[in-house]
Design a protein around this motif. Structure first.
Motif, PDB file in Angstrom:
ATOM      1  N   LYS A  37       0.723  -1.224   0.068  1.00  0.00           N
ATOM      2  CA  LYS A  37      -0.034   0.056   0.100  1.00  0.00           C
ATOM      3  C   LYS A  37       0.947   1.210  -0.090  1.00  0.00           C
ATOM      4  N   ASP A  38       2.107   1.302   0.751  1.00  0.00           N
ATOM      5  CA  ASP A  38       2.664   2.349   0.874  1.00  0.00           C
ATOM      6  C   ASP A  38       3.831   2.527  -0.237  1.00  0.00           C
ATOM      7  N   GLY A  39       3.948   1.399  -1.171  1.00  0.00           N
ATOM      8  CA  GLY A  39       4.565   1.815  -2.420  1.00  0.00           C
ATOM      9  C   GLY A  39       6.198   1.442  -2.051  1.00  0.00           C
ATOM     10  N   ILE A  40       6.263   0.407  -1.056  1.00  0.00           N
ATOM     11  CA  ILE A  40       7.803   0.041  -0.660  1.00  0.00           C
ATOM     12  C   ILE A  40       8.035  -1.160  -1.562  1.00  0.00           C
ATOM     13  N   ILE A  41       6.989  -2.104  -1.681  1.00  0.00           N
ATOM     14  CA  ILE A  41       7.268  -2.877  -3.099  1.00  0.00           C
ATOM     15  C   ILE A  41       6.184  -2.846  -3.963  1.00  0.00           C
ATOM     16  N   ALA A  62      14.543  -4.365  -8.084  1.00  0.00           N
ATOM     17  CA  ALA A  62      14.830  -2.832  -8.688  1.00  0.00           C
ATOM     18  C   ALA A  62      13.930  -1.900  -8.039  1.00  0.00           C
ATOM     19  N   HIS A  63      12.981  -2.123  -7.649  1.00  0.00           N
ATOM     20  CA  HIS A  63      12.011  -1.095  -6.790  1.00  0.00           C
ATOM     21  C   HIS A  63      12.555  -0.877  -5.548  1.00  0.00           C
ATOM     22  N   LEU A  64      13.020  -1.873  -4.776  1.00  0.00           N
ATOM     23  CA  LEU A  64      13.619  -1.563  -3.591  1.00  0.00           C
ATOM     24  C   LEU A  64      15.081  -0.460  -3.711  1.00  0.00           C
ATOM     25  N   SER A  65      15.777  -0.936  -4.831  1.00  0.00           N
ATOM     26  CA  SER A  65      17.017  -0.265  -5.111  1.00  0.00           C
ATOM     27  C   SER A  65      16.598   1.223  -5.164  1.00  0.00           C
ATOM     28  N   LYS A  66      15.594   1.400  -6.234  1.00  0.00           N
ATOM     29  CA  LYS A  66      15.262   2.756  -6.846  1.00  0.00           C
ATOM     30  C   LYS A  66      14.565   3.650  -5.617  1.00  0.00           C
ATOM     31  N   GLY A  70      17.640   0.529  -1.517  1.00  0.00           N
ATOM     32  CA  GLY A  70      17.699  -1.191  -1.193  1.00  0.00           C
ATOM     33  C   GLY A  70      17.500  -1.266   0.235  1.00  0.00           C
ATOM     34  N   GLU A  71      16.907  -0.121   1.080  1.00  0.00           N
ATOM     35  CA  GLU A  71      16.632  -0.388   2.552  1.00  0.00           C
ATOM     36  C   GLU A  71      15.057  -0.333   2.698  1.00  0.00           C
ATOM     37  N   ILE A  72      14.540  -1.498   3.477  1.00  0.00           N
ATOM     38  CA  ILE A  72      13.069  -1.601   3.966  1.00  0.00           C
ATOM     39  C   ILE A  72      12.959  -0.477   5.155  1.00  0.00           C
TER      40      ILE A  72
END
Length: 72
Positions: A37-41, A62-66, A70-72
């Motif tokens: 929901k928050d767009g983290i993934i 790629a989504h996490l890196s961008k 790369g951090e959650i």
């Protein structure tokens, strides 16, 4: 979301909900859906059924890196 017939074209780098939670080091479904929901993934790449969703590993990485370095 794409049709599941494209599943074979992804070279097996597909994660279901359980595998995605393990990859992200989270335990609860609520956390996973909050990240979504928050767009983290990213949104799931495939939707097999209402309860079965699949993500492409390379898209998640790629989504996490961008978005978060790369951090959650």
């Amino acid at each position: 979301m794409q049709n599941i017939s494209n599943f074979e074209n992804n070279g097996g780098n597909i994660l279901d909900t359980k595998q995605l939670k393990a990859f992200l080091h989270i335990k609860g479904d609520a956390t996973l859906w909050r990240y979504l929901k928050d767009g983290i993934i990213p949104q799931p790449k495939f939707s097999v059924s209402r309860s079965k969703r699949l993500w492409a590993l390379d898209e998640v990485e790629a989504h996490l890196s961008k978005n978060k370095g790369g951090e959650i």
